[in-house]
Scaffold this motif. Structure first.
Motif, short mmCIF file in Angstrom:
data_model
loop_
_atom_site.label_atom_id
_atom_site.label_comp_id
_atom_site.label_asym_id
_atom_site.label_seq_id
_atom_site.Cartn_x
_atom_site.Cartn_y
_atom_site.Cartn_z
N LEU A 1 0.72 -1.23 0.03
CA LEU A 1 0.05 0.11 -0.18
C LEU A 1 0.98 1.30 -0.15
O LEU A 1 1.89 1.19 0.66
N GLY A 2 0.50 2.26 -0.89
CA GLY A 2 1.37 3.47 -0.78
C GLY A 2 0.89 4.39 0.31
O GLY A 2 -0.49 4.66 0.37
N VAL A 3 1.56 4.82 1.03
CA VAL A 3 1.15 6.03 2.16
C VAL A 3 0.67 7.22 1.50
O VAL A 3 1.15 7.70 0.35
N GLN A 4 -0.54 7.71 2.07
CA GLN A 4 -1.15 8.73 1.62
C GLN A 4 -1.14 9.81 2.71
O GLN A 4 -0.60 9.56 3.89
N ASN A 5 -1.30 10.98 2.35
CA ASN A 5 -1.18 12.01 3.25
C ASN A 5 -1.98 11.88 4.79
O ASN A 5 -3.16 11.31 4.65
N GLY A 6 -1.40 12.08 5.73
CA GLY A 6 -1.90 11.80 7.06
C GLY A 6 -1.93 10.16 7.69
O GLY A 6 -2.53 10.06 8.66
N ASP A 7 -1.59 9.26 6.69
CA ASP A 7 -1.58 8.10 7.27
C ASP A 7 -0.54 7.72 8.25
O ASP A 7 0.51 8.39 8.27
N THR A 8 -0.91 6.93 9.12
CA THR A 8 0.20 6.39 10.22
C THR A 8 0.30 5.00 10.13
O THR A 8 -0.84 4.30 9.76
N CYS A 9 1.40 4.40 10.82
CA CYS A 9 1.36 2.65 10.92
C CYS A 9 0.11 2.17 11.61
O CYS A 9 -0.64 1.22 11.34
N PHE A 10 -0.30 2.92 12.50
CA PHE A 10 -1.35 2.37 13.68
C PHE A 10 -2.71 2.51 12.79
O PHE A 10 -3.40 1.64 12.80
N ASP A 11 -3.07 3.65 12.01
CA ASP A 11 -4.15 3.83 11.22
C ASP A 11 -4.12 2.68 10.22
O ASP A 11 -5.13 2.12 10.09
N ILE A 12 -3.18 2.39 9.43
CA ILE A 12 -3.08 1.45 8.38
C ILE A 12 -3.33 0.08 8.93
O ILE A 12 -4.10 -0.64 8.46
N ALA A 13 -2.61 -0.39 10.00
CA ALA A 13 -2.63 -1.69 10.71
C ALA A 13 -4.23 -1.71 11.26
O ALA A 13 -4.58 -2.89 11.02
N GLN A 14 -4.68 -0.85 11.78
CA GLN A 14 -5.86 -0.88 12.61
C GLN A 14 -6.76 -0.84 11.40
O GLN A 14 -7.92 -2.15 11.60
N SER A 15 -6.81 -0.37 10.33
CA SER A 15 -7.75 -0.60 9.07
C SER A 15 -7.76 -1.80 8.69
O SER A 15 -8.75 -2.39 7.69
N LEU A 16 -6.67 -2.37 8.55
CA LEU A 16 -6.71 -3.94 8.13
C LEU A 16 -6.51 -4.99 9.04
O LEU A 16 -6.32 -6.21 8.69
N ASN A 17 -6.98 -4.64 10.19
CA ASN A 17 -7.14 -5.65 11.16
C ASN A 17 -5.95 -6.34 11.34
O ASN A 17 -6.00 -7.56 11.70
N LEU A 18 -4.64 -5.79 11.62
CA LEU A 18 -3.37 -6.26 11.70
C LEU A 18 -3.06 -5.96 13.24
O LEU A 18 -3.21 -4.63 13.44
N THR A 19 -2.48 -6.59 14.02
CA THR A 19 -1.99 -6.43 15.02
C THR A 19 -0.54 -5.73 15.06
O THR A 19 -0.08 -5.85 13.98
#
Length: 97
Positions: A50-68
């Motif tokens: 996934l390419g990082v978008q403006n405002g993305d954080t690791c936490f937000d990306i992981a949470q949106s994909l249900n990754l621990t």
């Protein structure tokens, strides 16, 4: 021809051999768990990015994909979450071998 050792020398040799054995066992366990001596994954095979978008954080990306956090960090071993940049590729699906 036998080597004669006193109790003190024998004890030192036994301690060195025991510590060597423990070191070998711990290194072997690390390899079986897929980590090297520095705790990093040996090999990551990423199947989706996934390419990082403006405002993305690791936490937000992981949470949106249900990754621990543990899974996210294991498939992105070299990522600096405090210094993400727009367009940076992040692995969102993969395996660690």
């Amino acid at each position: 021809m036998a080597i004669k050792m006193n109790n003190k020398s024998s004890m030192v040799v036994n301690i060195v051999l025991t510590l060597s054995l423990l070191l070998i066992i711990s290194m072997t366990e690390g390899r079986l768990l897929g980590v090297n001596i520095f705790g990093q994954p040996k090999t990551v095979y990423c199947s989706k990015v996934l390419g990082v978008q403006n405002g993305d954080t690791c936490f937000d990306i992981a949470q949106s994909l249900n990754l621990t956090a543990k899974v996210f960090n294991s498939i992105n071993p070299g990522i600096n979450c405090t210094d993400l940049f727009i367009g940076q590729w992040i692995c969102i699906s993969g395996v660690v071998i």
